[in-house]
Write a protein that holds these residues in place. Structure first.
Motif, PDB file in Angstrom:
ATOM      1  N   PHE A 130       0.538  -1.473   0.184  1.00 57.60           N
ATOM      2  CA  PHE A 130       0.050  -0.102  -0.190  1.00 57.60           C
ATOM      3  C   PHE A 130       0.996   1.277   0.020  1.00 57.60           C
ATOM      4  CE2 PHE A 130      -2.373   3.366   2.762  1.00 57.60           C
ATOM      5  CZ  PHE A 130      -2.676   3.492   1.934  1.00 57.60           C
ATOM      6  N   HIS A 131       1.763   1.296   0.586  1.00 56.61           N
ATOM      7  CA  HIS A 131       2.745   2.049   1.024  1.00 56.61           C
ATOM      8  C   HIS A 131       4.018   1.814   2.069  1.00 56.61           C
ATOM      9  CE1 HIS A 131       4.970   5.689   2.406  1.00 56.61           C
ATOM     10  NE2 HIS A 131       4.469   6.810   1.115  1.00 56.61           N
ATOM     11  N   ALA A 132       5.039   2.656   1.420  1.00 54.81           N
ATOM     12  CA  ALA A 132       6.398   1.566   1.966  1.00 54.81           C
ATOM     13  C   ALA A 132       6.520   1.440   3.370  1.00 54.81           C
ATOM     14  CB  ALA A 132       8.189   2.122   1.569  1.00 54.81           C
ATOM     15  N   ARG A 133       5.851   3.561   3.808  1.00 53.58           N
ATOM     16  CA  ARG A 133       5.669   3.170   5.290  1.00 53.58           C
ATOM     17  C   ARG A 133       4.918   2.837   6.314  1.00 53.58           C
ATOM     18  NH1 ARG A 133       7.226   9.385   5.381  1.00 53.58           N
ATOM     19  NH2 ARG A 133       7.916   8.585   8.103  1.00 53.58           N
ATOM     20  N   LEU A 134       3.678   2.742   5.217  1.00 54.58           N
ATOM     21  CA  LEU A 134       2.284   1.909   5.601  1.00 54.58           C
ATOM     22  C   LEU A 134       2.053   0.650   5.917  1.00 54.58           C
ATOM     23  CD1 LEU A 134       0.844   5.397   4.841  1.00 54.58           C
ATOM     24  CD2 LEU A 134       1.028   4.727   7.241  1.00 54.58           C
ATOM     25  N   GLY A 135       2.445  -0.050   5.019  1.00 53.34           N
ATOM     26  CA  GLY A 135       2.525  -1.410   5.080  1.00 53.34           C
ATOM     27  C   GLY A 135       1.984  -2.275   4.209  1.00 53.34           C
ATOM     28  N   ASP A 136       1.502  -3.180   3.746  1.00 56.91           N
ATOM     29  CA  ASP A 136       0.603  -3.835   2.513  1.00 56.91           C
ATOM     30  C   ASP A 136      -0.708  -3.723   2.687  1.00 56.91           C
ATOM     31  OD1 ASP A 136      -0.364  -5.786   3.900  1.00 56.91           O
ATOM     32  OD2 ASP A 136       1.796  -6.737   4.233  1.00 56.91           O
ATOM     33  N   LEU A 137      -1.904  -3.726   1.554  1.00 57.87           N
ATOM     34  CA  LEU A 137      -3.453  -4.283   1.566  1.00 57.87           C
ATOM     35  C   LEU A 137      -3.501  -5.184   2.769  1.00 57.87           C
ATOM     36  CD1 LEU A 137      -3.650  -3.000  -2.162  1.00 57.87           C
ATOM     37  CD2 LEU A 137      -4.041  -2.054   0.212  1.00 57.87           C
ATOM     38  N   GLN A 138      -2.611  -5.930   3.132  1.00 55.72           N
ATOM     39  CA  GLN A 138      -3.654  -7.250   4.146  1.00 55.72           C
ATOM     40  C   GLN A 138      -3.255  -6.390   4.680  1.00 55.72           C
ATOM     41  OE1 GLN A 138      -1.921 -10.326   6.002  1.00 55.72           O
ATOM     42  NE2 GLN A 138      -3.142 -12.010   4.993  1.00 55.72           N
ATOM     43  N   ALA A 139      -2.427  -5.312   5.384  1.00 61.67           N
ATOM     44  CA  ALA A 139      -2.692  -5.279   7.177  1.00 61.67           C
ATOM     45  C   ALA A 139      -3.564  -3.991   6.616  1.00 61.67           C
ATOM     46  CB  ALA A 139      -1.192  -4.153   6.982  1.00 61.67           C
ATOM     47  N   ARG A 140      -4.146  -2.800   5.953  1.00 59.53           N
ATOM     48  CA  ARG A 140      -4.739  -1.592   5.295  1.00 59.53           C
ATOM     49  C   ARG A 140      -6.172  -2.664   5.771  1.00 59.53           C
ATOM     50  NH1 ARG A 140      -6.589   2.496   4.167  1.00 59.53           N
ATOM     51  NH2 ARG A 140      -7.743   3.242   2.098  1.00 59.53           N
ATOM     52  N   ALA A 141      -6.298  -3.926   5.137  1.00 59.31           N
ATOM     53  CA  ALA A 141      -7.186  -4.789   4.854  1.00 59.31           C
ATOM     54  C   ALA A 141      -8.050  -5.208   6.446  1.00 59.31           C
ATOM     55  CB  ALA A 141      -7.362  -5.323   4.304  1.00 59.31           C
ATOM     56  N   LEU A 142      -7.321  -5.123   7.463  1.00 58.80           N
ATOM     57  CA  LEU A 142      -7.571  -5.336   8.779  1.00 58.80           C
ATOM     58  C   LEU A 142      -8.501  -4.364   9.480  1.00 58.80           C
ATOM     59  CD1 LEU A 142      -4.376  -8.295   9.041  1.00 58.80           C
ATOM     60  CD2 LEU A 142      -7.489  -9.067   8.546  1.00 58.80           C
ATOM     61  N   ARG A 143      -7.192  -3.177   9.342  1.00 58.24           N
ATOM     62  CA  ARG A 143      -7.089  -1.927   9.919  1.00 58.24           C
ATOM     63  C   ARG A 143      -8.863  -1.764   9.514  1.00 58.24           C
ATOM     64  NH1 ARG A 143      -1.766  -0.616   7.818  1.00 58.24           N
ATOM     65  NH2 ARG A 143      -3.157   0.813   6.632  1.00 58.24           N
ATOM     66  N   ILE A 144      -8.907  -1.600   8.420  1.00 60.32           N
ATOM     67  CA  ILE A 144     -10.174  -1.044   7.417  1.00 60.32           C
ATOM     68  C   ILE A 144     -11.147  -1.623   8.710  1.00 60.32           C
ATOM     69  CG2 ILE A 144     -11.854  -0.399   6.120  1.00 60.32           C
ATOM     70  CD1 ILE A 144      -9.737  -0.209   4.363  1.00 60.32           C
ATOM     71  N   GLY A 145     -11.284  -3.282   8.372  1.00 66.74           N
ATOM     72  CA  GLY A 145     -12.273  -3.549   9.619  1.00 66.74           C
ATOM     73  C   GLY A 145     -12.578  -3.895  10.918  1.00 66.74           C
ATOM     74  N   ALA A 146     -11.382  -3.916  11.883  1.00 68.78           N
ATOM     75  CA  ALA A 146     -11.391  -3.427  12.592  1.00 68.78           C
ATOM     76  C   ALA A 146     -11.979  -1.767  12.943  1.00 68.78           C
ATOM     77  CB  ALA A 146     -10.468  -3.854  13.554  1.00 68.78           C
ATOM     78  N   LEU A 147     -11.713  -0.805  11.888  1.00 69.50           N
ATOM     79  CA  LEU A 147     -12.010   0.229  12.399  1.00 69.50           C
ATOM     80  C   LEU A 147     -12.989   0.550  12.019  1.00 69.50           C
ATOM     81  CD1 LEU A 147     -11.401   3.718  13.146  1.00 69.50           C
ATOM     82  CD2 LEU A 147     -10.092   3.447  11.148  1.00 69.50           C
ATOM     83  N   ALA A 148     -13.750   0.039  11.197  1.00 69.06           N
ATOM     84  CA  ALA A 148     -15.269   0.081  10.980  1.00 69.06           C
ATOM     85  C   ALA A 148     -16.158  -0.992  11.841  1.00 69.06           C
ATOM     86  CB  ALA A 148     -15.800  -0.802   9.765  1.00 69.06           C
ATOM     87  N   ARG A 149     -15.354  -1.261  12.574  1.00 65.71           N
ATOM     88  CA  ARG A 149     -16.620  -2.254  13.777  1.00 65.71           C
ATOM     89  C   ARG A 149     -16.151  -1.394  14.575  1.00 65.71           C
ATOM     90  NH1 ARG A 149     -13.668  -6.115  15.117  1.00 65.71           N
ATOM     91  NH2 ARG A 149     -14.886  -8.652  14.026  1.00 65.71           N
ATOM     92  N   ASP A 150     -15.531  -0.640  15.020  1.00 60.51           N
ATOM     93  CA  ASP A 150     -15.290   0.870  16.134  1.00 60.51           C
ATOM     94  C   ASP A 150     -16.132   1.987  15.699  1.00 60.51           C
ATOM     95  OD1 ASP A 150     -14.321  -0.914  17.892  1.00 60.51           O
ATOM     96  OD2 ASP A 150     -11.708   0.057  17.267  1.00 60.51           O
ATOM     97  N   LEU A 151     -16.547   1.478  14.088  1.00 62.05           N
ATOM     98  CA  LEU A 151     -17.457   3.525  13.480  1.00 62.05           C
ATOM     99  C   LEU A 151     -18.578   2.999  13.647  1.00 62.05           C
ATOM    100  CD1 LEU A 151     -14.710   4.504  11.034  1.00 62.05           C
ATOM    101  CD2 LEU A 151     -15.059   5.714  13.523  1.00 62.05           C
ATOM    102  N   ALA A 152     -19.104   1.528  13.708  1.00 65.75           N
ATOM    103  CA  ALA A 152     -20.430   1.195  13.154  1.00 65.75           C
ATOM    104  C   ALA A 152     -21.546   1.691  14.681  1.00 65.75           C
ATOM    105  CB  ALA A 152     -20.223  -0.500  13.795  1.00 65.75           C
ATOM    106  N   CYS A 153     -20.973   2.377  15.845  1.00 65.08           N
ATOM    107  CA  CYS A 153     -22.037   2.644  16.639  1.00 65.08           C
ATOM    108  C   CYS A 153     -22.328   3.908  16.089  1.00 65.08           C
ATOM    109  CB  CYS A 153     -21.619   3.067  17.908  1.00 65.08           C
ATOM    110  SG  CYS A 153     -19.947   3.600  17.728  1.00 65.08           S
ATOM    111  N   PHE A 154     -21.914   5.342  15.366  1.00 61.82           N
ATOM    112  CA  PHE A 154     -22.067   6.231  15.056  1.00 61.82           C
ATOM    113  C   PHE A 154     -22.748   6.064  13.377  1.00 61.82           C
ATOM    114  CE2 PHE A 154     -17.571   6.785  16.513  1.00 61.82           C
ATOM    115  CZ  PHE A 154     -18.178   7.941  17.192  1.00 61.82           C
ATOM    116  N   SER A 155     -23.327   4.940  12.913  1.00 67.14           N
ATOM    117  CA  SER A 155     -24.050   5.404  11.919  1.00 67.14           C
ATOM    118  C   SER A 155     -24.760   4.255  12.020  1.00 67.14           C
ATOM    119  CB  SER A 155     -23.031   4.669  10.552  1.00 67.14           C
ATOM    120  OG  SER A 155     -22.541   3.409  10.533  1.00 67.14           O
TER     121      SER A 155
END
Length: 659
Positions: A327-352
């Motif tokens: 994804f970016h040399a300093r931000l990891g690969d797309l797998q790490a990003r996908a897992l971050r988005i999943g975790a963050l979406a779970r936490d943001l679900a309360c707002f939507s």
């Protein structure tokens, strides 16, 4: 490049005509695939004489310096003017005929033309987008002679490269030029080419009860590729309609520049397409349409193969493959990003209001289609194809929709997602990206925004505002893996600036935006509601007059603060004269109403309560002298003014309101 070339040609001509002090009535450029045209109306026959005043050495300078200035100016020593401590040379420059000016101006414009891509013809030195074949330059029905890299200007041009039979024609004014082009199968104006494409396509569709699928970007591109647009109706194998419609339309658009066609008003794609030829064929284009259909069939066969192959693997199985994509040399690969988005979406679900597990599932799978064959062929279908593959697997429809919608909105013309799970994933995707890049100091600067973070922030803002979500930026940012106090503070400021820009574009008053933002509120829905209520309040007589009273109180407090510390504590009603006691009572009544209204986010009620202060404030300033000779009276009145500031300041910073 064509639209840019037309703008550049107009700009270069305007600049040079202005430098020569030449007025004109109008100027317009036309661009196409094989010609670039400029017409200027109302030019004078020539240039008026001009006075040239040139500053030279200071008075008393060495004679050698003065002599050099005299020689350079082309005047006699005695013609120098001494003024303002310096020598000046005054010289009359005679005007030149317009033809002479154009003969110098046009080659300069051609040499300075800023093509983003250019080439040099064999044996020549002139850089141009393609080999330059002819230059037609006419003024006052006469040829303007000059040379361009060995190419002589003339009054001849050519029409369509095939239908015009390459027979040159002569033109001595713009009317003749335009008419001759039309007679040689060239439509000069791109807007006219667009109209012909749409009219011809609509006619062909109407004959079969079909409807053209409008595509402004494709229309502009095709209109720039043809000089004599001739729409043709082609057909394709109906079996390909089993593919997702976005795949069919993208294959038509990207590979072949075809327009899609749908079944009347139903909206479903029809097994037809519109191609735009550049010639009128003897068989009315039947052979061309058949050839186009064969090419499209091959493209759609490839798409069918990609679809079938992609459906053999689940989206979940592709998450492991994402580990091999950076994804970016300093931000990891797309797998790490996908897992971050999943975790963050779970936490943001309360707002939507989304189901947390559905949001987490959709967020985890949102990027899986990036490693499919279809998205590899058509990158613009990322997300969209993920939604189709999820439905084909039988995954929950809310998850599939969230995968398809999580990039939205990608521009001002696209609506943000509205379903709860879709909003949670879309917010997670954009917040993860913004916080990630801010954490490594890859922030937008000036016009530079390589990672489109401004667009991502506007996507978050529009998602929140359209759904009226109560989703404070700080609270959402704290949930990111990249959150630190410094990053959060910077991101909140970044969102404030993007919201300010959006509201300004929508016509909100800048002073009211600043007045509300001064409260450092990061609940964007609340900020916008407060600005709207404040604008309506200030349009009333009570609102406008109360602001005047507030500013009078603020000015007095500011002046007294410069003299020394202001008195603290609450004012005392005992012994106060009528107007002072009346303001005390009004403040006592209004304060709890304002506090309660703000607690329930009822800004209309809060401002309505403030309106009750208008009359007591007016009477107070009419009847009470704040700077009393008695220190106790002065201090008590200053405390009253501080209460006005406190009560009103809880709603907005009224010191920033103009008027």
């Amino acid at each position: 490049m064509q639209a840019g070339a037309a703008r550049d040609l107009e700009r270069l001509a305007r600049e040079r005509l202005s430098q020569a002090d030449l007025a004109f009535d109008s100027i317009r450029a036309f661009a196409g695939s094989r010609r670039l045209t400029l017409v200027v109306e109302g030019l004078p026959a020539g240039q008026n004489a001009r006075m040239d005043l040139r500053k030279g050495p200071r008075s008393g300078a060495a004679e050698a310096a003065i002599a050099g200035f005299v020689r350079a100016s082309g005047i006699d020593r005695g013609a120098l003017i001494e003024r303002d401590g310096a020598y000046w040379a005054e010289r009359v420059e005679p005007g030149r005929p317009m033809a002479d000016i154009l003969a110098q101006m046009v080659p300069e414009m051609v040499a300075a033309f800023p093509w983003p891509k250019s080439m040099t013809s064999a044996g020549g030195s002139l850089r141009w987008v393609r080999p330059l074949r002819r230059v037609l330059c006419i003024f006052d029905r006469k040829l303007v002679p000059f040379s361009l890299d060995g190419l002589e200007s003339g009054d001849l041009s050519e029409g369509h490269r095939a239908m015009g039979a390459r027979m040159p024609f002569r033109a001595r004014d713009f009317g003749e030029y335009r008419e001759a082009l039309a007679g040689h199968f060239v439509v000069l104006d791109v807007e006219e080419r667009k109209r012909r494409i749409l009219q011809g396509a609509d006619r062909l569709c109407a004959e079969r009860g079909l409807r053209l699928v409008r595509d402004e970007g494709l229309l502009t591109e095709v209109a720039g590729m043809v000089e004599w647009p001739t729409p043709l109706l082609g057909s394709m194998d109906p079996d390909y309609l089993s593919l997702p419609p976005e795949v069919i339309r993208t294959s038509m658009r990207v590979h072949q520049r075809y327009f899609a066609v749908c079944e009347g008003d139903a909206g479903a794609l029809a097994p037809f397409f519109i191609a735009v030829a550049n010639i009128e064929a003897a068989d009315n284009g039947l052979l061309i349409a058949a050839g186009n259909a064969r090419v499209l069939a091959a493209r759609l066969a490839d798409a069918r193969y990609f679809w079938d192959e992609d459906c053999r693997r689940s989206l979940e199985s592709r998450i492991e493959t994402l580990a091999g994509v950076t994804f970016h040399a300093r931000l990891g690969d797309l797998q790490a990003r996908a897992l971050r988005i999943g975790a963050l979406a779970r936490d943001l679900a309360c707002f939507s209001g989304a189901d947390p597990e559905l949001a987490a599932h959709a967020g985890r799978l949102a990027k899986a289609d990036l490693v499919t064959a279809m998205v590899g062929e058509f990158p613009e279908l990322q997300g969209v194809m993920g939604g189709y593959y999820a439905r084909a697997e039988g995954i929950d429809a809310q998850v599939a929709d969230a995968i398809a919608d999580h990039y939205r909105p990608q521009g001002p013309g696209e609506a943000p997602p509205t379903a709860p799970v879709s909003m949670a994933v879309a917010l997670a995707d954009k917040i993860d990206m913004i916080l990630g890049f801010f954490s490594i100091d890859e922030t937008p600067t000036g016009s530079r925004d390589p990672f489109a973070l401004r667009r991502a922030a506007l996507g978050v803002i529009r998602t929140i505002l359209d759904a009226r979500l109560r989703a404070p930026i700080r609270e959402m940012a704290r949930l990111s893996e990249f959150a630190t106090p410094e990053v959060i503070a910077t991101v909140v400021d970044f969102f404030h600036e993007r919201l300010k820009a959006l509201l300004r574009d929508q016509g909100a008053r800048v002073d009211l935006i600043d007045a509300v933002f001064a409260l450092d509120d990061d609940d964007l829905t609340r900020v916008v509601e407060r600005i709207d209520a404040l604008q309506r309040f200030l349009e009333t007589p009570d609102g406008a007059n109360l602001v005047s009273g507030y500013k009078r109180a603020a000015n007095i407090l500011s002046a007294e603060a410069r003299k020394g510390p202001l008195p603290t504590g609450a004012p005392d009603r005992a012994g106060a004269p009528g107007a002072e006691a009346g303001l005390f009572d009004a403040l006592s009544a209004v304060r709890p109403v304002v506090v309660a209204a703000l607690a329930s986010d009822d800004y209309v009620a809060a401002l309505g309560a403030l309106a009750e202060l208008r009359a007591p404030v007016d009477v107070f300033f009419d009847q009470v002298l704040v700077n009393s000779n008695l220190a106790t009276e002065r201090d008590n009145r200053l405390r009253l003014l501080r209460q006005i500031d406190d009560v009103m300041g809880a709603v907005a910073d009224f010191s920033r309101v103009s008027g």
